[in-house]
Design an enzyme around this catalytic site. Sequence first.
Site, PDB file in Angstrom:
ATOM      1  N   HIS A  72     -20.514  38.615  20.970  1.00  0.00           N
ATOM      2  CA  HIS A  72     -19.622  37.771  21.845  1.00  0.00           C
ATOM      3  C   HIS A  72     -19.606  37.907  23.122  1.00  0.00           C
ATOM      4  O   HIS A  72     -19.956  39.069  23.796  1.00  0.00           O
ATOM      5  CB  HIS A  72     -18.335  37.864  21.253  1.00  0.00           C
ATOM      6  CG  HIS A  72     -17.696  37.432  20.351  1.00  0.00           C
ATOM      7  ND1 HIS A  72     -16.528  36.507  20.140  1.00  0.00           N
ATOM      8  CD2 HIS A  72     -18.344  37.434  18.800  1.00  0.00           C
ATOM      9  CE1 HIS A  72     -16.296  36.069  18.864  1.00  0.00           C
ATOM     10  NE2 HIS A  72     -17.523  36.554  17.921  1.00  0.00           N
ATOM     11  N   TYR A 200      -6.509  37.535  23.777  1.00  0.00           N
ATOM     12  CA  TYR A 200      -5.369  38.425  23.958  1.00  0.00           C
ATOM     13  C   TYR A 200      -4.265  37.860  24.677  1.00  0.00           C
ATOM     14  O   TYR A 200      -4.544  37.218  25.880  1.00  0.00           O
ATOM     15  CB  TYR A 200      -6.056  39.828  24.842  1.00  0.00           C
ATOM     16  CG  TYR A 200      -6.988  40.575  24.083  1.00  0.00           C
ATOM     17  CD1 TYR A 200      -8.397  40.217  24.368  1.00  0.00           C
ATOM     18  CD2 TYR A 200      -6.513  41.958  23.478  1.00  0.00           C
ATOM     19  CE1 TYR A 200      -8.990  41.269  23.782  1.00  0.00           C
ATOM     20  CE2 TYR A 200      -7.649  42.762  22.879  1.00  0.00           C
ATOM     21  CZ  TYR A 200      -8.821  42.376  23.084  1.00  0.00           C
ATOM     22  OH  TYR A 200      -9.713  42.975  22.330  1.00  0.00           O
ATOM     23  N   PRO A 292      -4.935  50.190  20.233  1.00  0.00           N
ATOM     24  CA  PRO A 292      -6.246  49.317  20.028  1.00  0.00           C
ATOM     25  C   PRO A 292      -6.477  48.355  20.985  1.00  0.00           C
ATOM     26  O   PRO A 292      -7.364  47.656  20.728  1.00  0.00           O
ATOM     27  CB  PRO A 292      -5.951  48.757  18.738  1.00  0.00           C
ATOM     28  CG  PRO A 292      -4.427  49.202  18.303  1.00  0.00           C
ATOM     29  CD  PRO A 292      -4.242  50.313  19.175  1.00  0.00           C
ATOM     30  N   LYS A 296     -11.302  50.351  21.932  1.00  0.00           N
ATOM     31  CA  LYS A 296     -11.838  51.426  22.172  1.00  0.00           C
ATOM     32  C   LYS A 296     -11.829  52.751  21.046  1.00  0.00           C
ATOM     33  O   LYS A 296     -12.706  53.474  20.922  1.00  0.00           O
ATOM     34  CB  LYS A 296     -11.274  52.085  23.244  1.00  0.00           C
ATOM     35  CG  LYS A 296     -11.708  51.376  24.705  1.00  0.00           C
ATOM     36  CD  LYS A 296     -13.010  51.157  24.984  1.00  0.00           C
ATOM     37  CE  LYS A 296     -13.305  49.856  25.850  1.00  0.00           C
ATOM     38  NZ  LYS A 296     -14.586  49.139  25.418  1.00  0.00           N
ATOM     39  N   TYR A 384     -14.754  46.769  28.997  1.00  0.00           N
ATOM     40  CA  TYR A 384     -14.576  46.075  27.616  1.00  0.00           C
ATOM     41  C   TYR A 384     -15.920  46.426  26.928  1.00  0.00           C
ATOM     42  O   TYR A 384     -15.917  46.554  25.744  1.00  0.00           O
ATOM     43  CB  TYR A 384     -14.051  44.634  27.960  1.00  0.00           C
ATOM     44  CG  TYR A 384     -13.769  44.215  26.607  1.00  0.00           C
ATOM     45  CD1 TYR A 384     -14.570  43.368  25.878  1.00  0.00           C
ATOM     46  CD2 TYR A 384     -12.378  44.446  26.120  1.00  0.00           C
ATOM     47  CE1 TYR A 384     -14.238  42.813  24.527  1.00  0.00           C
ATOM     48  CE2 TYR A 384     -11.943  43.879  24.920  1.00  0.00           C
ATOM     49  CZ  TYR A 384     -12.812  43.133  24.234  1.00  0.00           C
ATOM     50  OH  TYR A 384     -12.482  42.531  22.803  1.00  0.00           O
TER      51      TYR A 384
HETATM   52  P1  FAS Z   1     -10.514  58.169  10.718  1.00  0.00           P
HETATM   53  O1  FAS Z   1      -9.088  58.496  10.839  1.00  0.00           O
HETATM   54  O2  FAS Z   1     -11.104  56.896  10.646  1.00  0.00           O
HETATM   55  O3  FAS Z   1     -11.264  59.024   9.670  1.00  0.00           O
HETATM   56  C1  FAS Z   1     -10.680  60.599   9.378  1.00  0.00           C
HETATM   57  C2  FAS Z   1     -11.093  60.865   7.905  1.00  0.00           C
HETATM   58  O4  FAS Z   1     -10.490  62.179   7.928  1.00  0.00           O
HETATM   59  C3  FAS Z   1     -10.114  59.943   7.343  1.00  0.00           C
HETATM   60  O5  FAS Z   1     -10.790  59.102   6.097  1.00  0.00           O
HETATM   61  C4  FAS Z   1      -9.001  60.893   6.529  1.00  0.00           C
HETATM   62  O6  FAS Z   1      -8.807  60.515   4.982  1.00  0.00           O
HETATM   63  C5  FAS Z   1      -9.856  62.269   6.344  1.00  0.00           C
HETATM   64  N1  FAS Z   1      -9.031  63.558   6.495  1.00  0.00           N
HETATM   65  C6  FAS Z   1      -7.971  63.716   7.067  1.00  0.00           C
HETATM   66  N2  FAS Z   1      -7.216  65.076   6.752  1.00  0.00           N
HETATM   67  C7  FAS Z   1      -8.414  65.628   6.076  1.00  0.00           C
HETATM   68  C8  FAS Z   1      -8.312  66.593   5.348  1.00  0.00           C
HETATM   69  N3  FAS Z   1      -7.474  67.542   5.408  1.00  0.00           N
HETATM   70  N4  FAS Z   1      -9.550  66.944   4.568  1.00  0.00           N
HETATM   71  C9  FAS Z   1     -10.688  66.033   4.455  1.00  0.00           C
HETATM   72  N5  FAS Z   1     -10.486  64.801   5.091  1.00  0.00           N
HETATM   73  C10 FAS Z   1      -9.576  64.484   5.941  1.00  0.00           C
HETATM   74  N6  FAS Z   1      -9.426  51.123  16.754  1.00  0.00           N
HETATM   75  C11 FAS Z   1     -10.059  49.986  17.262  1.00  0.00           C
HETATM   76  O7  FAS Z   1     -10.872  50.006  18.188  1.00  0.00           O
HETATM   77  N7  FAS Z   1      -9.493  48.691  17.040  1.00  0.00           N
HETATM   78  C12 FAS Z   1      -8.271  48.549  16.124  1.00  0.00           C
HETATM   79  O8  FAS Z   1      -8.000  47.363  15.743  1.00  0.00           O
HETATM   80  C13 FAS Z   1      -7.977  49.747  15.506  1.00  0.00           C
HETATM   81  N8  FAS Z   1      -7.034  49.630  14.427  1.00  0.00           N
HETATM   82  C14 FAS Z   1      -6.598  50.885  13.949  1.00  0.00           C
HETATM   83  C15 FAS Z   1      -5.194  50.560  12.886  1.00  0.00           C
HETATM   84  C16 FAS Z   1      -4.715  52.094  12.369  1.00  0.00           C
HETATM   85  C17 FAS Z   1      -3.682  51.908  11.436  1.00  0.00           C
HETATM   86  C18 FAS Z   1      -5.341  53.102  12.673  1.00  0.00           C
HETATM   87  C19 FAS Z   1      -4.780  54.588  12.185  1.00  0.00           C
HETATM   88  C20 FAS Z   1      -6.247  53.358  13.631  1.00  0.00           C
HETATM   89  C21 FAS Z   1      -7.020  52.039  14.264  1.00  0.00           C
HETATM   90  N9  FAS Z   1      -8.012  52.183  15.129  1.00  0.00           N
HETATM   91  C22 FAS Z   1      -8.445  50.808  15.706  1.00  0.00           C
HETATM   92  C23 FAS Z   1      -8.681  53.500  15.679  1.00  0.00           C
HETATM   93  C24 FAS Z   1      -9.590  53.694  14.478  1.00  0.00           C
HETATM   94  O9  FAS Z   1     -10.439  52.391  14.203  1.00  0.00           O
HETATM   95  C25 FAS Z   1     -10.236  54.949  14.813  1.00  0.00           C
HETATM   96  O10 FAS Z   1     -10.540  54.843  16.259  1.00  0.00           O
HETATM   97  C26 FAS Z   1     -11.496  55.319  14.204  1.00  0.00           C
HETATM   98  O11 FAS Z   1     -10.925  55.272  12.585  1.00  0.00           O
HETATM   99  C27 FAS Z   1     -11.942  56.798  14.350  1.00  0.00           C
HETATM  100  O12 FAS Z   1     -12.626  57.111  13.301  1.00  0.00           O
HETATM  101  P2  FAS Z   1     -12.567  58.826  12.795  1.00  0.00           P
HETATM  102  O13 FAS Z   1     -12.438  59.467  14.197  1.00  0.00           O
HETATM  103  O14 FAS Z   1     -13.813  58.883  11.913  1.00  0.00           O
HETATM  104  O15 FAS Z   1     -11.042  58.920  12.154  1.00  0.00           O
HETATM  105  C1  PHB Z   2      -9.654  43.585  15.342  1.00  0.00           C
HETATM  106  O1  PHB Z   2     -10.516  42.617  15.326  1.00  0.00           O
HETATM  107  O2  PHB Z   2      -9.153  44.404  14.367  1.00  0.00           O
HETATM  108  C2  PHB Z   2      -9.552  43.702  17.023  1.00  0.00           C
HETATM  109  C3  PHB Z   2     -10.363  43.470  17.990  1.00  0.00           C
HETATM  110  C4  PHB Z   2      -9.972  43.753  19.364  1.00  0.00           C
HETATM  111  C5  PHB Z   2      -8.872  44.734  19.432  1.00  0.00           C
HETATM  112  C6  PHB Z   2      -8.165  45.382  18.593  1.00  0.00           C
HETATM  113  C7  PHB Z   2      -8.568  44.870  17.126  1.00  0.00           C
HETATM  114  O3  PHB Z   2      -8.920  45.106  20.842  1.00  0.00           O
END
Ligand code: FAS
Ligand code: PHB
Length: 389
Positions: A72, A200, A292, A296, A384
């Site tokens: 994009h 947005y 989010p 980032k 961005y």
């Molecule tokens: P993660 O949380 O993805 O992975 C951590 C892993 O560690 C998990 O699988 C967990 O099960 C495991 N773990 C935890 N405790 C443990 C233990 N005791 N033993 C073994 N394993 C364990 N980012 C965006 O850029 N855009 C978004 O729209 C967005 N939406 C999100 C929505 C939600 C609900 C959440 C929680 C996050 C969102 N994020 C978003 C941020 C998200 O994408 C994170 O930045 C990304 O998952 C980061 O990846 P990890 O650091 O690998 O953490």
């Molecule tokens: C998404 O597509 O989930 C998304 C995209 C941009 C954002 C957050 C979430 O800033």
Amino acid sequence: MKTQVAIIGGGPAGLLLSQLLDLHGIESVVLERRSRDYVLSRIRAGVLEQGTVDLLRAADVGARMDRQGEIHDGVEISWHDERLNIDIKSLTGRGVMVYGQTEVTQDLYAARDARGGTVLHEAEVTAIEGVEGDGVTVHFTHEGEAKTLTADFVAGCDGFHGPSRKAIPESHRQEFERAYPFGWLGLLSETPPAAPELIYAAHDRGFALCSMRSPTLSRYYVQVPLSEKLEDWPAERFWDELRTRIPADVAETLVTGEPLEMSIAPLRSFVSEPMRHGRLFLAGDSAHIVPPTGAKGLNLAASDVYYLHRAFDRFYNHGTSEGLDAYSETALSRVWKCERFSWWMTSMLHDFPETGAFERRMQRAEFEYLQMSETARKSFAENYVGLPY
Ligand code: FAS
Ligand code: PHB
């Protein structure tokens, strides 16, 4: 069990680190407390910075992304019915890749399997010992048994709720947090995207986001109070609220459908310093969380892993700990700049019920400054698309 780097967490940070270490001849074991299906069922990020795209390609996991992802070159910000397109490509020379975190994680799992990587599922880490000593011991439960993994180092990639951050003594840890008084209610639907670019949308009723995963899969969010319950949001209510908050000409052609998934995520800005203590290194959400809005979260996990895998490569393959010693400061420098952008974008676009008329005027002024100033749009765009590593 014994390895060189014990990795806690089989999300994007842990899997990408394991893959990159493997490509540099460094052994690791990933301990993930959930099943693979559970990890892949989580709907999260959707936008990849160029740095993340480059790193996935370097990790030999970019092929499907390059086939199915969408580049994009622009992104939209709207204020009620006013639409502002920000041409991030012409302003920075780069775009962003729309390719869901679920797909990235799937590709990473496939790559680890293909290389015979060790990823243990339903392996919950319960304690981490020896981070200040000559080697670490990670205690975990797996298949109903208490087990241990000994290693030279441990990478805490276990997300916000994982145990690794707390393995750093409180006396050596400083946490910074801003909790927002609202969350994002997300909906995934098998419908064509509302518009060619992400929108947005700021509105007096609250923020909304129109995003997508592919030409037939769309992702939407509306800001909701933290008190909201998912069961109070039937799909029809979600679509009505979304149509109210996005520009009327987009709402008119919005294609709605039954949700494939709906979830509410709280928003917070959070950083825990330092990201290294002895033989423990934090990467991704275990060390920092961003709202989010700026897309980032996943991308910061990628830049942490970029720095950390290079540091381990220099240690094991070039005999110097300089990269490991500089990791926390290097990673935090980029983390804080991304925290700033995510906080700024969230502050500009969301409805803060407890703030007054002055703050609302400040939000409107930010939007008008973007409308009138190419310099403002260039500053937005360079953040961005992703600040340099
Ligand atoms: P993660 O949380 O993805 O992975 C951590 C892993 O560690 C998990 O699988 C967990 O099960 C495991 N773990 C935890 N405790 C443990 C233990 N005791 N033993 C073994 N394993 C364990 N980012 C965006 O850029 N855009 C978004 O729209 C967005 N939406 C999100 C929505 C939600 C609900 C959440 C929680 C996050 C969102 N994020 C978003 C941020 C998200 O994408 C994170 O930045 C990304 O998952 C980061 O990846 P990890 O650091 O690998 O953490
Ligand atoms: C998404 O597509 O989930 C998304 C995209 C941009 C954002 C957050 C979430 O800033």
